[in-house]
Design a protein around this motif. Structure first.
Motif, PDB file in Angstrom:
ATOM      1  N   TYR A 111       7.278  -4.726   4.033  1.00  0.00           N
ATOM      2  CA  TYR A 111       5.868  -4.335   3.972  1.00  0.00           C
ATOM      3  C   TYR A 111       5.171  -4.927   5.193  1.00  0.00           C
ATOM      4  O   TYR A 111       5.419  -6.086   5.540  1.00  0.00           O
ATOM      5  N   ARG A 143       3.665  -6.536  -5.802  1.00  0.00           N
ATOM      6  CA  ARG A 143       4.863  -6.090  -5.078  1.00  0.00           C
ATOM      7  C   ARG A 143       6.081  -6.910  -5.476  1.00  0.00           C
ATOM      8  O   ARG A 143       7.177  -6.376  -5.637  1.00  0.00           O
ATOM      9  N   LEU A 180       5.675   0.091  -5.443  1.00  0.00           N
ATOM     10  CA  LEU A 180       6.008  -1.139  -6.168  1.00  0.00           C
ATOM     11  C   LEU A 180       7.472  -1.128  -6.618  1.00  0.00           C
ATOM     12  O   LEU A 180       7.827  -1.753  -7.602  1.00  0.00           O
ATOM     13  N   HIS A 185       7.479  -9.530   3.636  1.00  0.00           N
ATOM     14  CA  HIS A 185       6.112  -9.036   3.518  1.00  0.00           C
ATOM     15  C   HIS A 185       5.390  -9.634   4.715  1.00  0.00           C
ATOM     16  O   HIS A 185       5.211 -10.853   4.781  1.00  0.00           O
TER      17      HIS A 185
END
Ligand SMILES: *[C@@H]1O[C@H](CO)[C@@H](O)[C@H](O)[C@H]1NC(C)=O
Ligand SMILES: *[C@@H]1O[C@H](CO)[C@@H](O)[C@H](O)[C@H]1NC(C)=O
Ligand SMILES: *[C@@H]1O[C@H](CO)[C@@H](O)[C@H](O)[C@H]1NC(C)=O
Ligand SMILES: *[C@@H]1O[C@H](CO)[C@@H](O)[C@H](O)[C@H]1NC(C)=O
Ligand SMILES: *[C@@H]1O[C@H](CO)[C@@H](O)[C@H](O)[C@H]1NC(C)=O
Ligand SMILES: *[C@@H]1O[C@H](CO)[C@@H](O)[C@H](O)[C@H]1NC(C)=O
Length: 623
Positions: free
Chosen positions: A483, A451, A477, A207
């Protein structure tokens, strides 16, 4: 009349109420850092120049065809949300000059333009097979470090210079939030590990949050703003003259634009995209297997959008259509957006005590500089704020124009002071010293938890936007392995504060009368141009770990320990925490914060330094 002064998300106020009093004031930009790093290496091989040139052409080509192509873009309003409401200043500040030299490229209606004669696709591309995805930090013996700032020049005066503690001095790492990002030294945040996974672990996801690249000054004209300095110089017309080290001022013009990325800033994001593809490209295999595309997010503000585009060109190459989905969220007053959270928090102006501190520090560390510089001027007198503005000018001119004559006017110690002024500013404005640090970062934390747990956000009662976050297309999700979110440095700091990473705060509250010997909170390490956080997901086979699924927080390639979190064990070696322990801690933090009270409650704080926090929250019992 309303006393709410809209504040630029970059941390600069749009207006100030009382310039001199101990009231709330807002400060200008930026942050500094001092350097224990290797000096700026300046080696421009022909390969570098060629690569940079090629990249430049690609970028120009892309941007050129974007504007004439079929992609419809939002109507960019550069000043969106950051209106420079100088009329709210009660006559305390003059109207500012804009740039005193402007070149207005591109021409609005150039002749000889014929898109038919310049088709974008003429066929005959030759074979285009793709190879395997890179994973350089898994396959090479070490992690690639990011150092230097291509195409920017340091004044010769600083070659080989040392800091006051005898370490190599690097001017570009002494500008706080205006520093170009760099890999922090190993151990900078207390974990002596790089982003490489520990031996028994493999990387399963990322992420990634990053800031935009180098920009011109924002439209806000806060304390020490470069536009204010330019106005002072140009308002005096011919009535003054400079000599000695300042003689260049006699025919200096103010060439900076406002708000948008500089060419170097575009390069930074392109480069960041390339570098992330080289490191984490292997995560894309997962998307091919699941037949999905990654969703990246950015905001509508021009420099945010542009940063995301340049990152994408670096990461995917041009053209990137069909390779990912780009969510562009609205950054504007009143729109819920976790990546510009202050826009939904009307009370946020209560935070503006940061300038109060900066102003005091500036008057101390720039005292000698002011005397020295005033000796080279006839007919005009520099105030402390002007001298501070000249330091700002050095940083801004360098990242916009490649070099600045203002830089050499100051000593190494004065640059250390400048760096520290920005640490103070961001500490009190956005991070652990701000009453809003935690609450403004919490929306992103809620999204991260959603997430990680593949569970929708239960109630939208903070900065989260249910329209976007409850839609599995705009906010998937299903456990995607990658991400990417683009935001501002203040939001990066709010996220770090909401994460409760208290080792970053252990030197606070930051004093305004001296630089503490040791300090973990440095805006040049945490919030420079293109600063970035990797939330790295790992799967580990180590039987001594309670759980196989682990997470690490890596800021500018430095691992930040997760040990302050309740649900995390001490992992001094790698800084990991189990995903479940991390999530439990985050859920506790989320439940502790009352957005409605923070953002809409009727409360106030004592002025000046009479109230303090070191965890970025207000403890109501202290009010
Ligand atoms: C949520 O975001 C979308 C897109 O940015 C925007 O149109 C909408 O108004 C936002 N909703 C709220 C409540 O702010
Ligand atoms: C926007 O934020 C406000 C304040 O937290 C909240 O009440 C509202 O439900 C949010 N709207 C959406 C669409 O998420
Ligand atoms: C893709 O990544 C997700 C998240 O890490 C994981 O749950 C899933 O098993 C992966 N899929 C494949 C095909 O590797
Ligand atoms: C946040 O950090 C503080 C200080 O390290 C710690 O006492 C507290 O338990 C942490 N909170 C959570 C929810 O992890
Ligand atoms: C937001 O909603 C959550 C979940 O219902 C609740 O626990 C929390 O108290 C709410 N916060 C505010 C400020 O209303
Ligand atoms: C806010 O609080 C102050 C002090 O307690 C009070 O005088 C004022 O009327 C309150 N304002 C509102 C809108 O409730």
């Amino acid at each position: 009349m309303s006393t709410r002064y809209p504040k630029d998300v970059e941390g600069q106020p749009n207006a100030q109420d009382d310039y001199a009093a101990d009231g709330y004031e807002e400060v200008p930009l930026i942050s500094p850092k001092e350097t224990q790093y290797s000096p700026q290496k300046r080696h421009f091989s022909w390969i570098h120049i060629f690569v940079a040139f090629l990249a430049g052409i690609l970028v120009q080509f892309f941007v050129g065809s974007m504007s004439s192509g079929s992609i419809s873009l939002p109507d960019w309003s550069i000043s969106s949300g950051v209106s420079s409401n100088t009329d709210a200043n009660d006559g305390l500040v003059p109207p500012y000059v804009g740039s005193t030299e402007v070149h207005n490229y591109p021409p609005t209606d150039p002749t000889g333009v014929d898109t038919e004669l310049f088709p974008t696709n003429v066929g005959y591309a030759g074979p285009t097979p793709t190879g395997a995805e890179p994973a350089v930090f898994l396959t090479a013996p070490s992690y690639p470090q990011h150092s230097g700032a291509a195409n920017l020049l340091v004044p010769p005066k600083f070659f080989g210079a040392k800091t006051s503690s005898g370490k190599p001095f690097d001017l570009f790492r002494s500008w706080g939030n205006l520093s170009p990002w760099f890999s922090v030294p190993k151990g900078a945040f207390g974990v002596n590990s790089g982003p490489e996974p520990p031996e028994t672990c493999r990387v399963t996801g990322l992420h990634f949050v990053h800031r935009h690249g180098a920009r011109y000054p924002t439209g806000s004209k806060g304390y020490g703003s470069v536009a204010k300095f330019a106005t002072k110089i140009h308002d005096y017309g011919t009535k003054w003259s400079a000599h000695g080290s300042l003689s260049f001022l006699n025919d200096w013009t103010y060439k900076l634009g406002e708000e948008i990325l500089t060419p170097f800033g575009r390069h930074q994001l392109f480069d960041l995209g390339v570098s992330m593809r080289m490191k984490y490209g292997f995560l894309l295999k997962n998307f091919t297997e699941t037949n999905t595309l990654p969703v990246f997010r950015t905001e509508s503000q021009n420099r945010m959008w542009s940063s995301a585009m340049h990152f994408a060109i670096g990461f995917f190459g041009y053209p990137f259509e069909g390779q990912y989905e780009q969510s562009i969220t609205v950054e504007h007053e009143g729109f819920n957006n976790t990546l510009s959270p202050e826009k939904t928090c009307p009370n946020e102006h209560l935070t503006n005590r940061a300038t109060w501190y900066v102003r005091r520090w500036v008057e101390i560390y720039l005292k000698a500089a002011r005397k020295r510089l005033n000796a080279h001027l006839d007919g005009i007198k520099l105030e402390p704020e002007d001298v501070y503005g000249m330091q700002m000018m050095c940083a801004y001119e360098t990242v916009a124009l490649g070099y600045s004559k203002f830089c050499e006017l100051f000593t190494v110690e004065e640059w250390e002071g400048f760096d520290y002024s920005l640490d103070i500013y961001f500490w009190y404005d956005s991070a652990f010293g701000s009453p809003f640090g935690k609450v403004l970062g919490i929306g992103y934390i809620q999204e991260l938890v959603a997430r990680l747990t593949r569970t929708p956000i239960p109630v939208h009662n903070t900065s989260t936007n249910g329209t976007l976050d409850d839609n599995h297309i705009t906010f998937p999700l299903d456990g995607r392995s990658l991400y990417v979110d683009a935001t501002h440095e203040v939001v990066v700091l709010q996220i770090l504060t909401a994460l409760n990473l208290s080792t970053l705060a252990d030197s606070g509250p930051l004093p305004y009368d001296h630089i503490p010997k040791e300090r973990s909170f440095r805006s040049s390490l945490l919030a420079p141009f293109a600063t970035n956080i990797q939330f790295q997901l790992l799967s580990c086979a180590d039987p001594s770990l309670t759980s196989t699924e682990q997470i690490r927080v890596i800021v500018n390639d430095g691992v930040v320990p997760l040990s302050p979190l309740k649900g995390c064990f001490k992992d001094p070696k790698h800084g990991m925490c189990s995903v479940s322990g991390f999530v439990e801690s985050m859920k506790e933090s989320i439940s502790e914060l009352d957005w409605t009270w923070y953002c809409h409650g009727n409360w106030t704080l004592p002025k000046g330094d009479k109230w303090k926090t070191v965890d970025g929250t207000v403890h109501r019992e202290d009010l």
